[in-house]
Design a protein around this motif. Sequence first.
Motif, PDB file in Angstrom:
ATOM      1  N   GLY A 150       2.654 142.373 -93.463  1.00  0.00           N
ATOM      2  CA  GLY A 150       1.800 142.264 -92.278  1.00  0.00           C
ATOM      3  C   GLY A 150       0.364 142.003 -92.694  1.00  0.00           C
ATOM      4  O   GLY A 150      -0.017 142.251 -93.851  1.00  0.00           O
ATOM      5  N   ILE A 151      -0.409 141.480 -91.773  1.00  0.00           N
ATOM      6  CA  ILE A 151      -1.826 141.261 -92.058  1.00  0.00           C
ATOM      7  C   ILE A 151      -2.656 141.927 -90.964  1.00  0.00           C
ATOM      8  O   ILE A 151      -2.197 142.058 -89.829  1.00  0.00           O
ATOM      9  N   PHE A 152      -3.841 142.398 -91.354  1.00  0.00           N
ATOM     10  CA  PHE A 152      -4.678 143.079 -90.361  1.00  0.00           C
ATOM     11  C   PHE A 152      -6.092 142.505 -90.401  1.00  0.00           C
ATOM     12  O   PHE A 152      -6.527 141.948 -91.410  1.00  0.00           O
ATOM     13  N   ILE A 173       4.150 150.985 -88.750  1.00  0.00           N
ATOM     14  CA  ILE A 173       5.239 150.087 -88.317  1.00  0.00           C
ATOM     15  C   ILE A 173       6.063 149.577 -89.500  1.00  0.00           C
ATOM     16  O   ILE A 173       6.990 148.793 -89.313  1.00  0.00           O
ATOM     17  N   GLY A 174       5.710 150.020 -90.697  1.00  0.00           N
ATOM     18  CA  GLY A 174       6.548 149.702 -91.870  1.00  0.00           C
ATOM     19  C   GLY A 174       6.047 148.539 -92.705  1.00  0.00           C
ATOM     20  O   GLY A 174       6.692 148.163 -93.692  1.00  0.00           O
ATOM     21  N   CYS A 175       4.896 147.973 -92.345  1.00  0.00           N
ATOM     22  CA  CYS A 175       4.446 146.777 -93.071  1.00  0.00           C
ATOM     23  C   CYS A 175       3.976 147.082 -94.494  1.00  0.00           C
ATOM     24  O   CYS A 175       4.106 146.235 -95.381  1.00  0.00           O
ATOM     25  N   ALA A 176       3.427 148.297 -94.691  1.00  0.00           N
ATOM     26  CA  ALA A 176       2.893 148.606 -96.027  1.00  0.00           C
ATOM     27  C   ALA A 176       4.013 148.871 -97.049  1.00  0.00           C
ATOM     28  O   ALA A 176       3.762 149.002 -98.237  1.00  0.00           O
ATOM     29  N   ARG A 177       5.257 148.921 -96.583  1.00  0.00           N
ATOM     30  CA  ARG A 177       6.374 148.995 -97.542  1.00  0.00           C
ATOM     31  C   ARG A 177       6.509 147.647 -98.262  1.00  0.00           C
ATOM     32  O   ARG A 177       7.010 147.579 -99.387  1.00  0.00           O
ATOM     33  N   ALA A 178       6.107 146.567 -97.565  1.00  0.00           N
ATOM     34  CA  ALA A 178       6.286 145.219 -98.128  1.00  0.00           C
ATOM     35  C   ALA A 178       4.975 144.620 -98.616  1.00  0.00           C
ATOM     36  O   ALA A 178       4.973 143.712 -99.443  1.00  0.00           O
ATOM     37  N   GLY A 179       3.861 145.096 -98.072  1.00  0.00           N
ATOM     38  CA  GLY A 179       2.558 144.562 -98.482  1.00  0.00           C
ATOM     39  C   GLY A 179       1.734 144.136 -97.278  1.00  0.00           C
ATOM     40  O   GLY A 179       2.219 143.427 -96.405  1.00  0.00           O
TER      41      GLY A 179
END
Length: 336
Positions: A150-152, A173-179
Amino acid sequence: MSAKMYYDKDVDTSILEGKLVAIIGYGSQAHAHAQNLRDSGFNVVVGLREGSASRAKAEQAGLRVASIEDATKEADVVMLLIPDEQQPATYEKSIAPHLTAGKALAFGHGFNVHFGRIKPPQDVDVFLVAPKGPGHMLRRVYTDGAGMPGIFAVQQDASGKARDIALAYARGIGCARAGVLETTFKEETETDLFGEQSVLCGGVTHLIQAGFETLVEAGYQPEIAYFETLHEVKLIVDLIYEKGFEGMRHSISNTAEFGDYVTGPRIITAETKAEMGRVLKDIQDGTFAKRFIQDAESGFPYMEEQRGKMRGHTVEKVGKELRDQMPFINKKALEV
Ligand SMILES: NC(=O)C1=CN([C@@H]2O[C@H](COP(=O)(O)OP(=O)(O)OC[C@H]3O[C@@H](n4cnc5c(N)ncnc54)[C@H](OP(=O)(O)O)[C@@H]3O)[C@@H](O)[C@H]2O)C=CC1
Ligand SMILES: CC(=O)[C@](C)(O)C(=O)O
Ligand SMILES: [Mg+2]
Ligand SMILES: [Mg+2]
């Protein structure tokens, strides 16, 4: 790599402890954000319009539902996840009057802020968290224990804490598991529109359709054409997703790899790439956004015509029959 990447271990979510997040809408993105945040231990309320058909679904998933107005009043963070073309009217009528100083207004895509269709007041935080994938898959990968990148971006930092809130949300929401990495509303909006039009949605579907039609028009069986040009796309793309081009090419025959190099540039030509440049320009200068909003404001005549054409296409009819015989295909994720 030059971008600073954030993973679970880099993100402190305590900033959202004791805070309430309102998810406005319960569609593709919204149901996934609401359920993932709740499962990550955040407090969530879902804001829905009166008479919403989604109320029962959200409640069945164990979520609390309120009106959009009440959800905005109660919440510290208001994430607007209804269709882009619908957002300005709903924002003006049901959100803006209750968006008091100190709250945060959030988006899953920068479209309305970037193109100036929503202008939030100065005294609220404004950020986006854009998962790089469809909402139904955001929920699926989360429940599988995986994540989606994800991007913020922070547009306005009234509290001085907007970045921390956005990062905590992205982890929730789980995005930091992937980057996760930082962007701007402009970069997110332009790259997202470009990607979906040229590669992910427009590019892929039209490539498949042209390949399918070429085989069927030459007299080959539609079922074979479907397996060859559509079903197998996932299997090849899964290998690219897991191992990159070289990894995928390791799994295919030398015959296929040779054909890939010889024929690929005949299909995606220098002219195709030049057209991609013009597509990007239409996105950057607002030409695409204007066309989209005009069609939406007239009740989507162009979009409906395209939907109608595809509904009767052999690739869709044959595909449905074949997929119905494949019980292992996960159709459940699309029920919301
Ligand atoms: N689809 C995706 O995977 C992605 C979407 N995004 C962004 O996320 C945002 C949401 O997109 P998406 O999830 O596709 O949206 P959906 O089309 O799935 O949204 C449907 C939801 O919006 C509600 N809704 C529709 N119109 C209105 C209205 N006029 N007033 C109030 N509620 C309304 C519906 O309410 P009801 O239930 O009452 O019918 C429903 O809950 C967009 O900004 C999009 O660009 C970003 C990344 C990927
Ligand atoms: C799913 C996603 O990332 C898209 C294609 O950008 C979208 O649905 O807008
Ligand atoms: Mg998009
Ligand atoms: Mg996208």
